[in-house]
Motif scaffolding. Structure first.
Motif, PDB file in Angstrom:
ATOM      1  N   ALA A 227       0.821  -1.213   0.000  1.00  0.00           N
ATOM      2  CA  ALA A 227       0.000   0.000   0.000  1.00  0.00           C
ATOM      3  C   ALA A 227       0.855   1.264   0.000  1.00  0.00           C
ATOM      4  O   ALA A 227       0.390   2.341   0.370  1.00  0.00           O
ATOM      5  CB  ALA A 227      -0.943   0.000   1.196  1.00  0.00           C
ATOM      6  N   ALA A 228       2.111   1.150  -0.439  1.00  0.00           N
ATOM      7  CA  ALA A 228       3.015   2.306  -0.440  1.00  0.00           C
ATOM      8  C   ALA A 228       2.460   3.463  -1.266  1.00  0.00           C
ATOM      9  O   ALA A 228       2.563   4.622  -0.855  1.00  0.00           O
ATOM     10  CB  ALA A 228       4.395   1.904  -0.956  1.00  0.00           C
ATOM     11  N   ASP A 229       1.865   3.153  -2.413  1.00  0.00           N
ATOM     12  CA  ASP A 229       1.287   4.223  -3.245  1.00  0.00           C
ATOM     13  C   ASP A 229       0.168   4.952  -2.502  1.00  0.00           C
ATOM     14  O   ASP A 229       0.074   6.174  -2.547  1.00  0.00           O
ATOM     15  CB  ASP A 229       0.762   3.671  -4.572  1.00  0.00           C
ATOM     16  CG  ASP A 229       1.878   3.254  -5.500  1.00  0.00           C
ATOM     17  OD1 ASP A 229       3.017   3.735  -5.339  1.00  0.00           O
ATOM     18  OD2 ASP A 229       1.608   2.433  -6.400  1.00  0.00           O
ATOM     19  N   ARG A 230      -0.666   4.200  -1.793  1.00  0.00           N
ATOM     20  CA  ARG A 230      -1.758   4.820  -1.022  1.00  0.00           C
ATOM     21  C   ARG A 230      -1.188   5.674   0.108  1.00  0.00           C
ATOM     22  O   ARG A 230      -1.690   6.766   0.390  1.00  0.00           O
ATOM     23  CB  ARG A 230      -2.678   3.753  -0.455  1.00  0.00           C
ATOM     24  CG  ARG A 230      -3.865   4.330   0.301  1.00  0.00           C
ATOM     25  CD  ARG A 230      -4.909   3.283   0.621  1.00  0.00           C
ATOM     26  NE  ARG A 230      -4.395   2.098   1.263  1.00  0.00           N
ATOM     27  CZ  ARG A 230      -4.456   1.873   2.585  1.00  0.00           C
ATOM     28  NH1 ARG A 230      -5.009   2.745   3.380  1.00  0.00           N
ATOM     29  NH2 ARG A 230      -3.974   0.761   3.078  1.00  0.00           N
ATOM     30  N   ALA A 231      -0.120   5.198   0.752  1.00  0.00           N
ATOM     31  CA  ALA A 231       0.517   5.965   1.827  1.00  0.00           C
ATOM     32  C   ALA A 231       1.012   7.304   1.297  1.00  0.00           C
ATOM     33  O   ALA A 231       0.789   8.353   1.910  1.00  0.00           O
ATOM     34  CB  ALA A 231       1.668   5.170   2.434  1.00  0.00           C
ATOM     35  N   LEU A 232       1.681   7.278   0.148  1.00  0.00           N
ATOM     36  CA  LEU A 232       2.175   8.523  -0.449  1.00  0.00           C
ATOM     37  C   LEU A 232       1.031   9.443  -0.853  1.00  0.00           C
ATOM     38  O   LEU A 232       1.086  10.656  -0.632  1.00  0.00           O
ATOM     39  CB  LEU A 232       3.074   8.225  -1.644  1.00  0.00           C
ATOM     40  CG  LEU A 232       4.420   7.601  -1.302  1.00  0.00           C
ATOM     41  CD1 LEU A 232       5.131   7.160  -2.575  1.00  0.00           C
ATOM     42  CD2 LEU A 232       5.279   8.571  -0.520  1.00  0.00           C
ATOM     43  N   ASP A 233      -0.019   8.871  -1.425  1.00  0.00           N
ATOM     44  CA  ASP A 233      -1.193   9.674  -1.799  1.00  0.00           C
ATOM     45  C   ASP A 233      -1.809  10.330  -0.564  1.00  0.00           C
ATOM     46  O   ASP A 233      -2.164  11.514  -0.595  1.00  0.00           O
ATOM     47  CB  ASP A 233      -2.248   8.809  -2.496  1.00  0.00           C
ATOM     48  CG  ASP A 233      -1.858   8.399  -3.901  1.00  0.00           C
ATOM     49  OD1 ASP A 233      -0.939   9.018  -4.486  1.00  0.00           O
ATOM     50  OD2 ASP A 233      -2.467   7.443  -4.415  1.00  0.00           O
ATOM     51  N   ASP A 234      -1.943   9.567   0.530  1.00  0.00           N
ATOM     52  CA  ASP A 234      -2.509  10.125   1.758  1.00  0.00           C
ATOM     53  C   ASP A 234      -1.644  11.252   2.309  1.00  0.00           C
ATOM     54  O   ASP A 234      -2.157  12.271   2.765  1.00  0.00           O
ATOM     55  CB  ASP A 234      -2.673   9.030   2.818  1.00  0.00           C
ATOM     56  CG  ASP A 234      -3.848   8.104   2.538  1.00  0.00           C
ATOM     57  OD1 ASP A 234      -4.594   8.341   1.562  1.00  0.00           O
ATOM     58  OD2 ASP A 234      -4.025   7.136   3.310  1.00  0.00           O
ATOM     59  N   LEU A 235      -0.323  11.076   2.263  1.00  0.00           N
ATOM     60  CA  LEU A 235       0.577  12.132   2.742  1.00  0.00           C
ATOM     61  C   LEU A 235       0.438  13.397   1.895  1.00  0.00           C
ATOM     62  O   LEU A 235       0.336  14.506   2.428  1.00  0.00           O
ATOM     63  CB  LEU A 235       2.032  11.648   2.734  1.00  0.00           C
ATOM     64  CG  LEU A 235       2.399  10.650   3.823  1.00  0.00           C
ATOM     65  CD1 LEU A 235       3.780  10.065   3.547  1.00  0.00           C
ATOM     66  CD2 LEU A 235       2.358  11.307   5.187  1.00  0.00           C
ATOM     67  N   ARG A 236       0.440  13.225   0.574  1.00  0.00           N
ATOM     68  CA  ARG A 236       0.304  14.383  -0.320  1.00  0.00           C
ATOM     69  C   ARG A 236      -1.004  15.125  -0.098  1.00  0.00           C
ATOM     70  O   ARG A 236      -1.057  16.344  -0.161  1.00  0.00           O
ATOM     71  CB  ARG A 236       0.382  13.936  -1.779  1.00  0.00           C
ATOM     72  CG  ARG A 236       1.773  13.756  -2.281  1.00  0.00           C
ATOM     73  CD  ARG A 236       1.777  13.525  -3.803  1.00  0.00           C
ATOM     74  NE  ARG A 236       2.818  12.590  -4.124  1.00  0.00           N
ATOM     75  CZ  ARG A 236       2.651  11.300  -4.388  1.00  0.00           C
ATOM     76  NH1 ARG A 236       1.458  10.781  -4.434  1.00  0.00           N
ATOM     77  NH2 ARG A 236       3.680  10.525  -4.642  1.00  0.00           N
ATOM     78  N   ALA A 237      -2.068  14.373   0.144  1.00  0.00           N
ATOM     79  CA  ALA A 237      -3.408  14.966   0.282  1.00  0.00           C
ATOM     80  C   ALA A 237      -3.692  15.446   1.709  1.00  0.00           C
ATOM     81  O   ALA A 237      -4.759  15.983   1.967  1.00  0.00           O
ATOM     82  CB  ALA A 237      -4.464  13.958  -0.143  1.00  0.00           C
TER      83      ALA A 237
END
Length: 60
Positions: free
Chosen positions: A35-45
């Motif tokens: 879920a690394a992509d989701r983690a990065l998306d959550d951080l950005r958002a």
């Protein structure tokens, strides 16, 4: 607080001792590796409060 790559182990020990002394609390959100992509998306958002940490299935 920011991290730099030129810290030594002694610097890390000193930082952790100071954090304990002044009562810093760490807030982390665990994400599985896949879920690394989701983690990065959550951080950005701005959807993650604290640090996003990638963990494997064996870590609790």
């Amino acid at each position: 607080m920011r991290s730099v790559e030129a810290n030594t182990r002694a610097d890390g020990r000193e930082l952790l001792a100071e954090a304990e002394r002044i009562g810093i609390e760490v807030h982390a959100v665990r994400f599985p590796f896949d879920a690394a992509d989701r983690a990065l998306d959550d951080l950005r958002a701005g959807r993650s409060a604290g640090a996003a940490v990638l963990v494997d299935g064996s870590w609790r």
